[in-house]
Design a protein around this motif. Structure first.
Motif, PDB file in Angstrom:
ATOM      1  N   ALA A 137      -6.526  11.458  -3.169  1.00 53.39           N
ATOM      2  CA  ALA A 137      -6.930  12.044  -2.026  1.00 53.39           C
ATOM      3  C   ALA A 137      -8.285  10.370  -1.017  1.00 53.39           C
ATOM      4  O   ALA A 137      -7.570  10.317  -0.455  1.00 53.39           O
ATOM      5  CB  ALA A 137      -7.900  13.397  -1.344  1.00 53.39           C
ATOM      6  N   ALA A 138      -9.356  10.954  -2.179  1.00 55.14           N
ATOM      7  CA  ALA A 138     -10.177   9.396  -1.995  1.00 55.14           C
ATOM      8  C   ALA A 138      -9.458   8.401  -2.006  1.00 55.14           C
ATOM      9  O   ALA A 138      -9.868   6.992  -0.768  1.00 55.14           O
ATOM     10  CB  ALA A 138     -11.000   9.400  -2.671  1.00 55.14           C
ATOM     11  N   LEU A 139      -8.794   8.029  -3.083  1.00 53.54           N
ATOM     12  CA  LEU A 139      -7.677   6.237  -2.809  1.00 53.54           C
ATOM     13  C   LEU A 139      -7.615   6.137  -1.585  1.00 53.54           C
ATOM     14  O   LEU A 139      -7.170   5.350  -1.377  1.00 53.54           O
ATOM     15  CB  LEU A 139      -7.265   6.189  -4.434  1.00 53.54           C
ATOM     16  N   THR A 140      -5.973   7.209  -1.576  1.00 54.18           N
ATOM     17  CA  THR A 140      -5.337   7.017  -0.086  1.00 54.18           C
ATOM     18  C   THR A 140      -6.088   6.610   0.770  1.00 54.18           C
ATOM     19  O   THR A 140      -5.867   6.131   1.892  1.00 54.18           O
ATOM     20  CB  THR A 140      -4.444   8.312  -0.118  1.00 54.18           C
ATOM     21  N   ALA A 141      -7.543   7.327   1.272  1.00 51.30           N
ATOM     22  CA  ALA A 141      -7.798   7.324   2.647  1.00 51.30           C
ATOM     23  C   ALA A 141      -8.601   6.225   2.535  1.00 51.30           C
ATOM     24  O   ALA A 141      -8.851   5.254   3.080  1.00 51.30           O
ATOM     25  CB  ALA A 141      -8.967   8.555   2.549  1.00 51.30           C
ATOM     26  N   ALA A 142      -9.129   5.546   1.039  1.00 51.36           N
ATOM     27  CA  ALA A 142      -9.874   3.749   0.983  1.00 51.36           C
ATOM     28  C   ALA A 142      -8.681   3.667   1.747  1.00 51.36           C
ATOM     29  O   ALA A 142      -8.969   2.307   2.175  1.00 51.36           O
ATOM     30  CB  ALA A 142     -10.385   3.904  -0.173  1.00 51.36           C
TER      31      ALA A 142
ATOM     32  N   VAL B  41      -1.144  -0.554  10.935  1.00 49.26           N
ATOM     33  CA  VAL B  41      -1.781   0.540  11.652  1.00 49.26           C
ATOM     34  C   VAL B  41      -0.861   1.953  11.952  1.00 49.26           C
ATOM     35  O   VAL B  41      -1.851   3.108  11.198  1.00 49.26           O
ATOM     36  CB  VAL B  41      -1.575   0.320  13.651  1.00 49.26           C
ATOM     37  N   GLY B  42       0.569   1.721  11.608  1.00 54.03           N
ATOM     38  CA  GLY B  42       0.853   3.405  11.739  1.00 54.03           C
ATOM     39  C   GLY B  42       1.012   3.484  10.605  1.00 54.03           C
ATOM     40  O   GLY B  42       0.446   4.692   9.856  1.00 54.03           O
ATOM     41  N   VAL B  43       0.843   2.050   8.963  1.00 55.27           N
ATOM     42  CA  VAL B  43       0.190   3.292   7.528  1.00 55.27           C
ATOM     43  C   VAL B  43      -0.777   3.499   7.355  1.00 55.27           C
ATOM     44  O   VAL B  43      -1.237   4.737   6.948  1.00 55.27           O
ATOM     45  CB  VAL B  43       0.959   1.789   7.027  1.00 55.27           C
ATOM     46  N   ALA B  44      -1.910   2.807   7.904  1.00 55.35           N
ATOM     47  CA  ALA B  44      -3.241   3.151   7.877  1.00 55.35           C
ATOM     48  C   ALA B  44      -3.555   5.289   8.450  1.00 55.35           C
ATOM     49  O   ALA B  44      -3.930   5.778   7.961  1.00 55.35           O
ATOM     50  CB  ALA B  44      -4.266   2.561   9.110  1.00 55.35           C
ATOM     51  N   VAL B  45      -2.670   5.185   9.914  1.00 52.36           N
ATOM     52  CA  VAL B  45      -3.471   6.385  10.171  1.00 52.36           C
ATOM     53  C   VAL B  45      -2.210   7.844   9.190  1.00 52.36           C
ATOM     54  O   VAL B  45      -2.546   8.498   8.854  1.00 52.36           O
ATOM     55  CB  VAL B  45      -2.792   6.675  11.287  1.00 52.36           C
ATOM     56  N   ALA B  46      -1.189   6.701   8.596  1.00 54.32           N
ATOM     57  CA  ALA B  46      -0.392   7.619   7.355  1.00 54.32           C
ATOM     58  C   ALA B  46      -1.171   8.630   6.555  1.00 54.32           C
ATOM     59  O   ALA B  46      -1.350   9.583   6.028  1.00 54.32           O
ATOM     60  CB  ALA B  46       1.113   7.240   7.868  1.00 54.32           C
ATOM     61  N   PHE B  47      -1.562   7.635   6.010  1.00 53.38           N
ATOM     62  CA  PHE B  47      -2.673   7.432   4.731  1.00 53.38           C
ATOM     63  C   PHE B  47      -4.293   8.367   4.514  1.00 53.38           C
ATOM     64  O   PHE B  47      -4.172   8.957   4.535  1.00 53.38           O
ATOM     65  CB  PHE B  47      -3.088   6.377   4.201  1.00 53.38           C
ATOM     66  N   LEU B  48      -5.025   7.955   6.144  1.00 56.73           N
ATOM     67  CA  LEU B  48      -5.739   8.821   6.733  1.00 56.73           C
ATOM     68  C   LEU B  48      -4.983   9.694   7.388  1.00 56.73           C
ATOM     69  O   LEU B  48      -6.247  10.675   6.262  1.00 56.73           O
ATOM     70  CB  LEU B  48      -6.352   8.230   7.906  1.00 56.73           C
ATOM     71  N   GLU B  49      -4.474  10.312   7.756  1.00 53.92           N
ATOM     72  CA  GLU B  49      -3.770  11.771   7.668  1.00 53.92           C
ATOM     73  C   GLU B  49      -3.335  12.666   6.473  1.00 53.92           C
ATOM     74  O   GLU B  49      -3.757  13.523   6.710  1.00 53.92           O
ATOM     75  CB  GLU B  49      -2.770  11.990   8.614  1.00 53.92           C
TER      76      GLU B  49
ATOM     77  N   ALA C  37       0.457  -1.218   0.104  1.00 49.65           N
ATOM     78  CA  ALA C  37      -0.309   0.207   0.207  1.00 49.65           C
ATOM     79  C   ALA C  37       0.921   1.133  -0.146  1.00 49.65           C
ATOM     80  O   ALA C  37       0.621   1.987  -0.615  1.00 49.65           O
ATOM     81  CB  ALA C  37      -0.682   0.138   1.235  1.00 49.65           C
ATOM     82  N   ALA C  38       2.129   1.958   0.627  1.00 44.17           N
ATOM     83  CA  ALA C  38       3.024   1.973   0.374  1.00 44.17           C
ATOM     84  C   ALA C  38       3.255   2.721  -1.058  1.00 44.17           C
ATOM     85  O   ALA C  38       3.533   3.915  -1.613  1.00 44.17           O
ATOM     86  CB  ALA C  38       4.131   2.219   1.122  1.00 44.17           C
ATOM     87  N   ALA C  39       3.623   1.666  -1.440  1.00 43.40           N
ATOM     88  CA  ALA C  39       3.937   1.529  -3.161  1.00 43.40           C
ATOM     89  C   ALA C  39       3.414   2.045  -3.825  1.00 43.40           C
ATOM     90  O   ALA C  39       3.255   3.301  -4.437  1.00 43.40           O
ATOM     91  CB  ALA C  39       4.629   0.216  -3.138  1.00 43.40           C
ATOM     92  N   LEU C  40       1.861   2.275  -3.343  1.00 43.96           N
ATOM     93  CA  LEU C  40       0.869   2.424  -4.495  1.00 43.96           C
ATOM     94  C   LEU C  40       0.524   4.212  -3.987  1.00 43.96           C
ATOM     95  O   LEU C  40       0.273   5.081  -5.119  1.00 43.96           O
ATOM     96  CB  LEU C  40      -0.805   1.520  -3.936  1.00 43.96           C
ATOM     97  N   THR C  41       0.833   4.416  -3.011  1.00 38.86           N
ATOM     98  CA  THR C  41      -0.003   5.864  -2.613  1.00 38.86           C
ATOM     99  C   THR C  41       1.942   6.616  -3.007  1.00 38.86           C
ATOM    100  O   THR C  41       1.029   7.604  -2.905  1.00 38.86           O
ATOM    101  CB  THR C  41       0.278   5.756  -0.830  1.00 38.86           C
TER     102      THR C  41
END
Lengths: 208, 208
Positions: free
Chosen positions: B26-31, B146-154, A25-29
């Protein structure tokens, strides 16, 4: 429109499957961030107003497209590496010889699993360095997209870094660990500094 | 594996096309962030070790999947809204009557174009609030996710916010602008505070 194509990846990401996970997912973002740099470049090239920077912007585009290609490949590479690590953990651990072999297989697989997020970090670092140029000399109508690009590249970097760290945590080779940290620490500082500078420039532009 | 399905979206994002742009991305990264919360929940539910938090984690999963669905829809909604705005800017501006109509069409389209990134902000805010629960009570083997999730949501939140701002910049209705800012300012503070807290917790866990 696009959501059907994206859904399969997101469904598999959300599912109880060994991969894809956070590294992929990091690579995708990060690839999304690189694509946005390319978009701003594509809307700059050929415009009379931005003619003086045209060659520089063409170079940015060539780099951002190269990085996007690499990052898109890394979405899948991370999946492959993770599967190998998963298999190593499942090896027999009955006899001392089994245990030794399993330990060695895990250590090798951890180093391989770390290679993909490390590469994501390097690509993000390269891509972040393109942002000040595109923010300063790119089409100002797309300035918010530069802000989005740098936000994604920074979070892509930080996310890939977490995936490097989780592998380092189980690696026993201290020299290897030091070597990786020496590569990543200055990179992280530079990514942070550039993205803060670009973000504050974008915000100033949007609120004035 | 996955890159072929993702490539079409990324190609169109990078291209000189009116959409998709930063708002859709932005919507994709948040998804992607929401999908990672679901993944951690899916790897927690059913495990003996995490049985005491099972009901809470099931609630997290239900919310994260709902938010992922909304965010995935928003990837396309932003594209539709942007096309409408683009058409409004192309309306005739020859007579004073043309100009008046064009101005009105643009003002309406700007408010509509703002709705999608505003919704992305709201979804990110909701999803970020799930992160402390999953960080504390979810499967610890997936703490980096979880760290990746929060980084992407932010970064999804911040990116959507830039897309709200670029539309606000051209909106003339001061009451409307104030109303939007009143919604977003406390949300931004909360997203920042929670994501800093979760990120530092994840990092502590990874380096100990």
């Amino acid at each position: 429109m696009y959501q059907d194509a994206l859904k399969k990846y997101l469904d598999d990401l959300a599912a109880k499957l060994p991969a894809p996970g956070g590294g992929s997912a990091a690579a995708l973002t990060a690839a999304t961030g690189a694509a946005l740099i390319s978009m701003v470049a594509n809307f700059t090239i050929g415009k009379e107003k931005y003619k003086s920077a045209e060659d520089e912007i063409k170079n940015v585009l060539s780099s951002s497209e190269d990085l996007r290609r690499k990052l898109t490949n890394l979405v899948d590479q991370d999946v492959t590496a993770y599967k190998k690590l998963s298999s190593a953990y499942k090896l027999a651990k009955d006899s001392p010889e089994d245990k030794r072999k399993r330990h060695q297989a895990i250590q090798e697989a951890l180093k391989e699993a770390l290679a993909a997020p490390l590469e994501v970090c390097k690509c993000c670092h390269q891509a972040v360095k393109l942002c000040p140029i595109i923010a300063e000399k790119g089409n100002l109508n797309l300035i918010s997209d530069v802000g989005v690009a740098v936000a994604f590249l920074e979070s892509g970097f930080e996310s890939a870094l977490l995936n490097v760290e989780i592998n380092l945590k189980n690696i026993k080779d201290e020299q290897f660990i030091l070597g990786i940290r020496e590569i990543l620490e200055p990179m992280e500082k530079e990514v942070d500094a550039i993205s803060q500078e670009v973000t504050s420039g974008v915000k100033k532009n949007l609120t004035r």
